[in-house]
Design a protein around this motif. Structure first.
Motif, short mmCIF file in Angstrom:
data_model
loop_
_atom_site.label_atom_id
_atom_site.label_comp_id
_atom_site.label_asym_id
_atom_site.label_seq_id
_atom_site.Cartn_x
_atom_site.Cartn_y
_atom_site.Cartn_z
N LEU A 528 0.83 -1.19 0.00
CA LEU A 528 0.00 0.00 0.00
C LEU A 528 0.87 1.24 0.00
N GLN A 529 0.43 2.26 -0.75
CA GLN A 529 1.16 3.50 -0.78
C GLN A 529 0.98 4.24 0.53
N GLU A 530 1.88 5.18 0.79
CA GLU A 530 1.84 5.95 2.03
C GLU A 530 0.52 6.73 2.12
N GLY A 531 -0.17 6.62 3.25
CA GLY A 531 -1.44 7.29 3.44
C GLY A 531 -2.63 6.43 3.10
N SER A 532 -2.42 5.28 2.47
CA SER A 532 -3.53 4.42 2.08
C SER A 532 -3.93 3.53 3.25
N LEU A 533 -5.25 3.39 3.46
CA LEU A 533 -5.75 2.59 4.56
C LEU A 533 -5.93 1.12 4.17
N THR A 544 -24.50 0.17 -0.84
CA THR A 544 -24.57 -0.38 0.52
C THR A 544 -23.42 -1.35 0.77
N ASP A 545 -23.14 -2.22 -0.21
CA ASP A 545 -22.03 -3.17 -0.07
C ASP A 545 -20.70 -2.43 0.03
N LEU A 546 -20.53 -1.40 -0.78
CA LEU A 546 -19.28 -0.63 -0.75
C LEU A 546 -19.13 0.07 0.60
N TYR A 547 -20.21 0.68 1.09
CA TYR A 547 -20.16 1.39 2.38
C TYR A 547 -19.82 0.41 3.50
N ALA A 548 -20.44 -0.76 3.47
CA ALA A 548 -20.18 -1.74 4.52
C ALA A 548 -18.73 -2.25 4.46
N SER A 552 -16.03 -1.12 7.47
CA SER A 552 -15.47 -2.12 8.39
C SER A 552 -13.96 -1.99 8.54
N VAL A 553 -13.29 -1.52 7.49
CA VAL A 553 -11.83 -1.39 7.54
C VAL A 553 -11.40 0.02 7.92
N CYS A 554 -12.29 1.00 7.76
CA CYS A 554 -11.97 2.39 8.10
C CYS A 554 -13.07 2.96 9.00
N PRO A 555 -13.26 2.42 10.18
CA PRO A 555 -14.38 2.87 11.02
C PRO A 555 -14.19 4.27 11.58
N LEU A 564 -10.82 5.37 -7.75
CA LEU A 564 -11.52 4.52 -8.71
C LEU A 564 -10.58 3.92 -9.75
N VAL A 565 -9.30 4.30 -9.73
CA VAL A 565 -8.33 3.78 -10.69
C VAL A 565 -7.67 2.52 -10.16
N CYS A 566 -7.18 2.58 -8.93
CA CYS A 566 -6.43 1.44 -8.38
C CYS A 566 -7.11 0.78 -7.19
N GLY A 567 -8.14 1.42 -6.61
CA GLY A 567 -8.86 0.80 -5.52
C GLY A 567 -8.34 1.08 -4.13
N GLN A 568 -7.33 1.95 -3.99
CA GLN A 568 -6.81 2.24 -2.66
C GLN A 568 -7.72 3.24 -1.95
#
Length: 668
Positions: A528-533, A544-548, A552-555, A564-568
C-alpha cells in the motif's frame, strides 16, 4: 521522407540531421524522467530507475558511495572510473548512452502503440452499442486513421498504403499517423546500430567467449568499476519492447539499403518479402520469450512460499529447477488428450519450452526425489495453471505486436485482409482467439512446437534463462546496479480493464455483483502507498455493499475517499492525501469517490472539482433517503471515458468554470 544515416554521410549537413535525432531522443528521455520523478518522487525513483537508464543508476550508486566516503560527487561517465578517461573511451561511453536513449525512445513508442490500440478497442466496443453505430464507427475510424477492428481477436487493422500518399512514407492519417512519423524516425536512428540493438535485445548465444557488443569489456583492462546492464535480460525485461527494438533494427536497415542507387526496382519486391519474413521470425522469438517469462513468473510467485524458489543461491536454484523440470516431464508423459486438438498442441509446446530453458538439469533429479506426493501434486497444478495464464499473455502479445508491425511495415497483413470479422462471436475462448491471431500473423497453431525442433532456438532459450538466473550469482556485489531480484517479469503494461484482456484469474474471481476499476482489477498483492488505509480489487455495484466494506476497515474515518483507478482507500479529511496519491497513481491525474458525501472527485495537479456520482437510485438521484443506490452503467462509462481518454485536465477545468463551489488547492 526521413533521411537515412547513409544518405546523410553524403551531405554536408549530416551533423545537423544527427543532432535532430539526438535532441528528439533527449527530449523523450527527459520528459519521461521528469514525469516519473514527479509521480514517484526522486528518492523512490533513484532506487530503481528501470531498464534503459543504466547511466542514471550508475551515477546514483557510485555517488552514493562517494558521499559516504566524503569524496567529491562526479557526473557520468567520470563516476564509473577511478582514473581519467581517455578521449576514445569517452566517445565509446557517449555512444553507449545514446544507444540506451534510443532503446528508451523505442520503449515509449511501444507503450504509445499499446495505449492507442487499447483505446481504439474500448471505444469501438462502446460505439457499436450506441443508437447510431454506423456514424460512431466512421468517426472512430477517421479519428484514429484505421480501417477497422476485428472484434473476435481485438486486432486493430490499419489501412493499406499507396504510393500516391506522401511518397509512400505516411500511409496513415489520424492519431496512428503520428505514431508512424515517430516510427520512421526511430527506424532511421536504429539503422546505423542495428546489429548492436539486435544482440542487446534478443541476446543470441555467441560462438566465442568474446562478446563484440560487450560495452563492459574494458573493466578487466582499466580501473573502471562494475557496470549496470544497458539492457535487462529478455526474461527480466519487457519482451514486447525488446521485440519492437529488433523490428526497428530490421526495418531500419532495409530502409537504409533502399536509398542506395544500385538497389534497382526489380529487387524491391524481394527486399520487402525478406523484411516481412525476418519480422515474422522476430515476432515468433518474442512470443516464445513472453510465454516462457509468464510461466516462470507464475511458478516463482506460486512456489515462493512452499518450494525453494531461486534466491541467488546456486544450490537452492538448482533444486528449484530440478523440481520444476521433473514435474514437467511427468506431465508430458501423462498428457492424455486428443493429439490433434489445439489444447494438446498448446500444452505440449509450453512443456517443450520449459524443458528447453533448463537443459542442463535434465536427467539429474537429486533434489526432486525428496518431494512428497502433496508437494508434487501442488507443483503439477502450478505448472498447468501457469500454462493457462501464459495463453492470455500470448494473446495480448500478438495483439499488440500486430499494431506495431503494421506501423513499421505497412501492408504486412494485406494478404490476410479476408480474416477480419466485425461481429462479436459467442464462442470466444483464449484458445480460439490465440488461433485467430496466429492465423493473422501467418503462423500455424503448432508453430512453436515445430520451431523447437531447431537446436539453434533451443540454445537461444537456454541462453536466456542462464542470463536471467545466473547473473546475480556471478556478480554478488552489484548492489543497486543489477535488475530487480524478482527477475521473471509476469505483469505487463499498459494495464486496462480485464474485459480487454484474457486475465483468467481476474475474470474467475470477480463476482457478478461488481465491475472492474477504471485501471483494471487489482488481484496482485501490492504494498500500500503511504497514506492508504486499504485496497479493494473491484467496484461493488451496490453502494450499501461498498459502504459496509469500507466502513469495516476504516471505522474512524469521517471522510473516506476511494481511488476509482487502483482501488486504494484514503483519508480525505483535508490532509492532501488524494493529491499525493494522484501523483503516484496517475502522474497527477486521479478520479476518486467520496464515500460519505456520495459524490465523485476529479483531480489534476493540485486542482480538483466535484463530478457526478456513479451510484444513483432508481430515479437517477444521489440523495439517498432510504432508497438503495446502485452503480449506473452509463455514469460509470463516462468516468471510464474520462480516464482512458486522458481527459481529466480538460474535465477539471470545465467543472471549475461551471460551478460556484471552489475547492481549495491541495485540500483533498
Amino acid at each position: 521522407a526521413f533521411p537515412t544515416p547513409e544518405s546523410d554521410r553524403k551531405r554536408k549537413d549530416s551533423f545537423g540531421v544527427t543532432d535532430v535525432w539526438r535532441k528528439l531522443m533527449d527530449q523523450i528521455f527527459d520528459v519521461a524522467h521528469r514525469a516519473d520523478a514527479k509521480r514517484l518522487g526522486e528518492d523512490v525513483l533513484c532506487t530503481s530507475y528501470g531498464e534503459f537508464r543504466h547511466h542514471l543508476t550508475e551515477k546514483y550508486v557510485f555517488n552514493k558511495l562517494n558521499r559516504t566516503m566524503g569524496k567529491e560527487l562526479l557526473e557520468w561517465p567520470m563516476c564509473i572510473s577511478s582514473t581519467t578517461l581517455t578521449d576514445t573511451r569517452r566517445q565509446e561511453l557517449s555512444r553507449e548512452k545514446l544507444i540506451s536513449k534510443l532503446l528508451f525512445s523505442i520503449q515509449s513508442f511501444t507503450y504509445s502503440c499499446c495505449s492507442e490500440a487499447a483505446e481504439v478497442r474500448r471505444l469501438f466496443r462502446n460505439g457499436t452499442t450506441q443508437s447510431d453505430p454506423d456514424s460512431s464507427e466512421k468517426a472512430l475510424l477517421s479519428k484514429f486513421g484505421i480501417s477497422g477492428v476485428e472484434l473476435s481477436s481485438g486486432v486493430v487493422m490499419l489501412p493499406e498504403s499507396h504510393t500516391s500518399a506522401d511518397g509512400d512514407s505516411q500511409p496513415f492519417d489520424g492519431r496512428m499517423g503520428k505514431l508512424r512519423y515517430l516510427g520512421l524516425a526511430l527506424m532511421a536512428a536504429t539503422s546505423p546500430v542495428c546489429r548492436e540493438v539486435m544482440q542487446l535485445c534478443i541476446s543470441f548465444p555467441l560462438q566465442s567467449n568474446v562478446d563484440p557488443f560487450d560495452f563492459d569489456a574494458h573493466i578487466r583492462e582499466t580501473d573502471e568499476k562494475e557496470r549496470a546492464p544497458i539492457v535487462y535480460p529478455i526474461l527480466c525485461g519487457h519482451v514486447l519492447t525488446h521485440t519492437t527494438c529488433a523490428l526497428c533494427a530490421i526495418t531500419g536497415q532495409a530502409r537504409t539499403q533502399s536509398d542506395f542507387p544500385e538497389m534497382i526496382a526489380e529487387k524491391s519486391g524481394l527486399r520487402v518479402r525478406n523484411v516481412i519474413f525476418e519480422s515474422q521470425k522476430i515476432v515468433q522469438i518474442g512470443l516464445i520469450a513472453r510465454i516462457i517469462q509468464v510461466i516462470l513468473a507464475h511458478l516463482r510467485m506460486a512456489t515462493v512460499g512452499s518450494l525453494s524458489a531461486p534466491k541467488c543461491n546456486s544450490k537452492v536454484d538448482r533444486a528449484w529447477e530440478e523440481k520444476i523440470l521433473s514435474t514437467v516431464l511427468e506431465i508430458e508423459k501423462e498428457l492424455n488428450m486428443d493429439k490433434s486438438s489445439d489444447e494438446y498442441t498448446w500444452k505440449l509446446s509450453c512443456l517443450m519450452m520449459l524443458k528447453a530453458s533448463m537443459p542442463g538439469n535434465e536427467g539429474q533429479f537429486e533434489f526432486s526425489l525428496a518431494m512428497n506426493c502433496s508437494e508434487r501434486a501442488d507443483l503439477t497444478n502450478h505448472v498447468i495453471n501457469g500454462i493457462e495464464v501464459a495463453k492470455g499473455a500470448a494473446v495480448e502479445f500478438l495483439r499488440d505486436i500486430s499494431v506495431i508491425m503494421q506501423i513499421l511495415t505497412p501492408n504486412v497483413f494485406s494478404k490476410n485482409s479476408t480474416l477480419h470479422e466485425t461481429k462479436m462471436r459467442s464462442d470466444l475462448t483464449p484458445t480460439v482467439v490465440l488461433k485467430s491471431l496466429l492465423t493473422i500473423h501467418d503462423f500455424d497453431f503448432d508453430i512453436i512446437a515445430n520451431s523447437l525442433k531447431s537446436d539453434l532456438l533451443i540454445d537461444v532459450i537456454a541462453n536466456w534463462y542462464i542470463d536471467a538466473s545466473r547473473r546475480k550469482q556471478e556478480f554478488p556485489n552489484r548492489i543497486g546496479l543489477d535488475f530487480p531480484e524478482f527477475f521473471f517479469r509476469g505483469m505487463d503494461w499498459p494495464e486496462t480493464p480485464f474485459g480487454d484482456r484474457f486475465d483468467l484469474e481476474s475474470s474467475r474471481m470477480m463476482p457478478s455483483t461488481a465491475l472492474p476499476l477504471l485501471g483494471g482489477c487489482k488481484l496482485a498483492s501490492r504494498r500500500l502507498q503511504e497514506g492508504s488505509l486499504c485496497q479493494i480489487s473491484w467496484l461493488p455495484k451496490s453502494y450499501t455493499d461498498l459502504y459496509a466494506e469500507l466502513g469495516s476497515v476504516c471505522p474512524d474515518s469521517d471522510q473516506t475517499a476511494l481511488c476509482l483507478v487502483c482501488g486504494q482507500v484514503l483519508n480525505a479529511s483535508g490532509k492532501s492525501e488524494c493529491t499525493k496519491h494522484a501523483f503516484k497513481c496517475g502522474g497527477g491525474a486521479g478520479i476518486f469517490f467520496l464515500l460519505q458525501e456520495c459524490v465523485g472527485l476529479i483531480m489534476h495537479g493540485v486542482k480538483a472539482a466535484y463530478i457526478h456520482s456513479p451510484y444513483v437510485d432508481s430515479h437517477g438521484e444521489t440523495n439517498f433517503r432510504g432508497r438503495p443506490l446502485n452503480l449506473d452503467l452509463d455514469r460509470y462509462n463516462i468516468l471510464l471515458n474520462i480516464w482512458s481518454g486522458h481527459l481529466t485536465r480538460e474535465r477539471v477545468v470545465a467543472e471549475r468554470v461551471s460551478t460556484r463551489t471552489v475547492i481549495i488547492a491541495n485540500f483533498y
